[in-house]
Design an enzyme around this catalytic site. Structure first.
Site, PDB file in Angstrom:
ATOM      1  N   GLY A   1       0.816  -1.211   0.000  1.00 44.19           N
ATOM      2  CA  GLY A   1       0.000   0.000   0.000  1.00 44.19           C
ATOM      3  C   GLY A   1       0.849   1.260   0.000  1.00 44.19           C
ATOM      4  O   GLY A   1       0.482   2.269   0.616  1.00 44.19           O
TER       5      GLY A   1
ATOM      6  N   ASN B   1      -8.147   8.513  13.719  1.00 44.65           N
ATOM      7  CA  ASN B   1      -8.348   9.154  12.404  1.00 44.65           C
ATOM      8  C   ASN B   1      -7.052   9.810  11.945  1.00 44.65           C
ATOM      9  O   ASN B   1      -6.466  10.595  12.689  1.00 44.65           O
ATOM     10  CB  ASN B   1      -9.425  10.245  12.504  1.00 44.65           C
ATOM     11  CG  ASN B   1     -10.805   9.671  12.757  1.00 44.65           C
ATOM     12  OD1 ASN B   1     -10.948   8.685  13.477  1.00 44.65           O
ATOM     13  ND2 ASN B   1     -11.814  10.255  12.168  1.00 44.65           N
TER      14      ASN B   1
ATOM     15  N   TYR C   1     -15.902  -2.544   7.465  1.00 49.66           N
ATOM     16  CA  TYR C   1     -14.466  -2.271   7.586  1.00 49.66           C
ATOM     17  C   TYR C   1     -13.957  -2.771   8.944  1.00 49.66           C
ATOM     18  O   TYR C   1     -12.927  -3.435   9.039  1.00 49.66           O
ATOM     19  CB  TYR C   1     -14.241  -0.760   7.447  1.00 49.66           C
ATOM     20  CG  TYR C   1     -12.812  -0.330   7.519  1.00 49.66           C
ATOM     21  CD1 TYR C   1     -11.967  -0.531   6.439  1.00 49.66           C
ATOM     22  CD2 TYR C   1     -12.299   0.283   8.656  1.00 49.66           C
ATOM     23  CE1 TYR C   1     -10.636  -0.132   6.485  1.00 49.66           C
ATOM     24  CE2 TYR C   1     -10.979   0.682   8.715  1.00 49.66           C
ATOM     25  CZ  TYR C   1     -10.151   0.477   7.632  1.00 49.66           C
ATOM     26  OH  TYR C   1      -8.841   0.874   7.691  1.00 49.66           O
TER      27      TYR C   1
ATOM     28  N   GLY D   1      -0.619   4.826  -0.719  1.00 47.48           N
ATOM     29  CA  GLY D   1      -1.704   5.367   0.110  1.00 47.48           C
ATOM     30  C   GLY D   1      -1.197   6.357   1.147  1.00 47.48           C
ATOM     31  O   GLY D   1       0.015   6.610   1.248  1.00 47.48           O
TER      32      GLY D   1
HETATM   33  P1  GDP Z   1     -15.830   8.542  10.898  1.00 43.29           P
HETATM   34  O1  GDP Z   1     -14.795   9.186  11.778  1.00 43.29           O
HETATM   35  O2  GDP Z   1     -15.619   7.078  10.673  1.00 43.29           O
HETATM   36  O3  GDP Z   1     -17.228   8.848  11.377  1.00 43.29           O
HETATM   37  O4  GDP Z   1     -15.695   9.130   9.409  1.00 43.29           O
HETATM   38  P2  GDP Z   1     -15.601  10.584   8.733  1.00 43.29           P
HETATM   39  O5  GDP Z   1     -14.241  11.135   8.868  1.00 43.29           O
HETATM   40  O6  GDP Z   1     -16.107  10.375   7.324  1.00 43.29           O
HETATM   41  O7  GDP Z   1     -16.665  11.514   9.485  1.00 43.29           O
HETATM   42  C1  GDP Z   1     -16.443  12.054  10.746  1.00 43.29           C
HETATM   43  C2  GDP Z   1     -17.521  13.062  11.103  1.00 43.29           C
HETATM   44  O8  GDP Z   1     -17.367  14.234  10.295  1.00 43.29           O
HETATM   45  C3  GDP Z   1     -18.951  12.577  10.884  1.00 43.29           C
HETATM   46  O9  GDP Z   1     -19.732  13.085  11.959  1.00 43.29           O
HETATM   47  C4  GDP Z   1     -19.327  13.271   9.579  1.00 43.29           C
HETATM   48  O10 GDP Z   1     -20.736  13.449   9.412  1.00 43.29           O
HETATM   49  C5  GDP Z   1     -18.632  14.620   9.757  1.00 43.29           C
HETATM   50  N1  GDP Z   1     -18.446  15.389   8.523  1.00 43.29           N
HETATM   51  C6  GDP Z   1     -18.760  16.707   8.372  1.00 43.29           C
HETATM   52  N2  GDP Z   1     -18.571  17.107   7.112  1.00 43.29           N
HETATM   53  C7  GDP Z   1     -18.053  16.027   6.436  1.00 43.29           C
HETATM   54  C8  GDP Z   1     -17.645  15.842   5.101  1.00 43.29           C
HETATM   55  O11 GDP Z   1     -17.709  16.740   4.259  1.00 43.29           O
HETATM   56  N3  GDP Z   1     -17.166  14.593   4.780  1.00 43.29           N
HETATM   57  C9  GDP Z   1     -17.070  13.591   5.708  1.00 43.29           C
HETATM   58  N4  GDP Z   1     -16.566  12.401   5.326  1.00 43.29           N
HETATM   59  N5  GDP Z   1     -17.494  13.736   6.980  1.00 43.29           N
HETATM   60  C10 GDP Z   1     -17.978  14.945   7.342  1.00 43.29           C
END
Ligand code: GDP
Length: 320
Positions: free
Chosen positions: A11, A166, A137, A14
């Site tokens: 990977g 994250n 996942y 990535g």
């Molecule tokens: P998670 O940490 O697995 O929930 O994944 P994400 O990073 O995709 O999302 C984290 C949080 O950010 C969630 O509450 C989403 O609804 C919020 N969020 C706000 N705006 C965005 C956006 O534009 N994209 C994504 N992916 N998440 C968003």
């Protein structure tokens, strides 16, 4: 792990794999093997075995995976399960068959139950139901952890697993439909600034709390563990995080500051919030001797520079 050891980074294009390669090269590792997914489809066991037989890697960083944000997980649950189960099973089995000295498997803190106490300690694995927005996942990653520890028990291998929080940094995915929140909001806010837009759309309520680790810190931790710690020191797996939380609203405000945008944030509550809070406990990692060192604001400034230099410029070139 010696400077001439043969190291396979699965990977390597990535977010995580590229950071591990950058770090290894910067400290003098000279024998790194890389294959793109076109050259080697890790979902095909026979191809993976042939590759291991030919190359005989001594160390493996297993950073190849199908990854994505909250929407990608909801849209492609089958691919998230199949691709991840196949990739990790094939690489772990080949690592055992071909006598790899040590393998490091990368998972994610979404393996923890939705209602696990916070901060998340390693012992909370499999104590409750998973967060449904990333269950496929998470199930694949849990299988990977268990496979590493089962192989260690059955075959005496030295396979270690790490669960980063994250992540963000150079080579992240900036596609709005499939990315995680930090690169998504970076792109949205940058574009809003460029287009003189009055507001930016943020998914969910803005209330969920998340923790963000710069991928260079993760790479540093992975190499530290690969060099210095064995599976018996680590136990089944170890968290990698910062223990620092920020709300999605707070993150959006920080991005507005760095990017220089003073429009409004509009919260779209028709989009999912996902898990309300996800913060790691890194006591175990600290006791092993590692701690993070890049503050979020510095990491965002550096990632924004990378985004403008690489993604924005490339897209502009492609349009012309
Ligand atoms: P998670 O940490 O697995 O929930 O994944 P994400 O990073 O995709 O999302 C984290 C949080 O950010 C969630 O509450 C989403 O609804 C919020 N969020 C706000 N705006 C965005 C956006 O534009 N994209 C994504 N992916 N998440 C968003």
């Amino acid at each position: 792990m010696k400077k001439m050891s043969k190291i396979y980074v699965a990977g390597h294009n990535g977010l995580v794999g590229s950071a591990i390669v950058r770090k290894l090269e910067s400290i003098g590792y000279m024998n790194i093997i890389k294959r793109t997914s076109k050259e080697l489809d890790l979902r095909r066991q026979a191809d993976v075995n042939t590759f291991f037989e030919q190359e005989q890697p001594e160390y493996v960083f297993l950073a190849a995976a199908k990854v994505g944000g909250i929407m990608a997980n909801a849209t492609y649950p089958g691919q998230f399960l199949y691709d991840n189960l196949m990739i990790q099973s094939n690489v772990i089995e080949a690592a055992h068959q071909y006598g790899v000295k040590k393998l490091l498997f990368l998972g994610s803190t979404c393996i923890y139950p939705k209602r696990a106490p916070q901060p998340l300690k390693e012992e909370y694995l499999l104590t409750g139901e998973l967060e449904p927005t990333n269950e496929p996942y998470a199930l694949a990653k849990i299988a990977g952890i268990k496979m590493c520890s089962a192989y260690n028990r059955e075959y005496g291998t030295n396979f270690i697993s790490v669960m980063p929080t994250n992540l963000y940094g150079p080579n992240d995915n900036f596609n709005l439909e499939t990315s995680h929140v930090l690169p998504a909001l970076m792109r949205k806010i940058h574009e809003a600034k460029m287009n003189y837009a009055l507001a930016v759309d943020v998914w969910g309520s803005g209330e969920p709390l998340r923790e963000f680790l710069h991928v260079d810190d993760l790479a540093d931790a992975c190499i530290f563990l690969m060099k210095k710690q064995n599976s018996e020191d680590i136990g089944e797996f170890v968290n990698i995080g910062t223990e620092e939380e920020v709300s999605i609203r707070g993150l959006a405000e920080l991005l507005c500051d760095v990017i220089g945008y003073d429009g409004k944030l509009l919260f779209d509550v028709s989009k999912p919030d996902g898990t309300p809070r996800k913060v790691t406990d890194i006591t175990k990692l600290r006791e092993l001797g590692w701690r993070p060192n890049k503050p979020l604001s510095d990491g965002i400034i550096q990632t924004y520079e990378w985004y403008v230099e690489n993604v924005v410029k490339n897209e502009r070139t492609a349009e012309n």
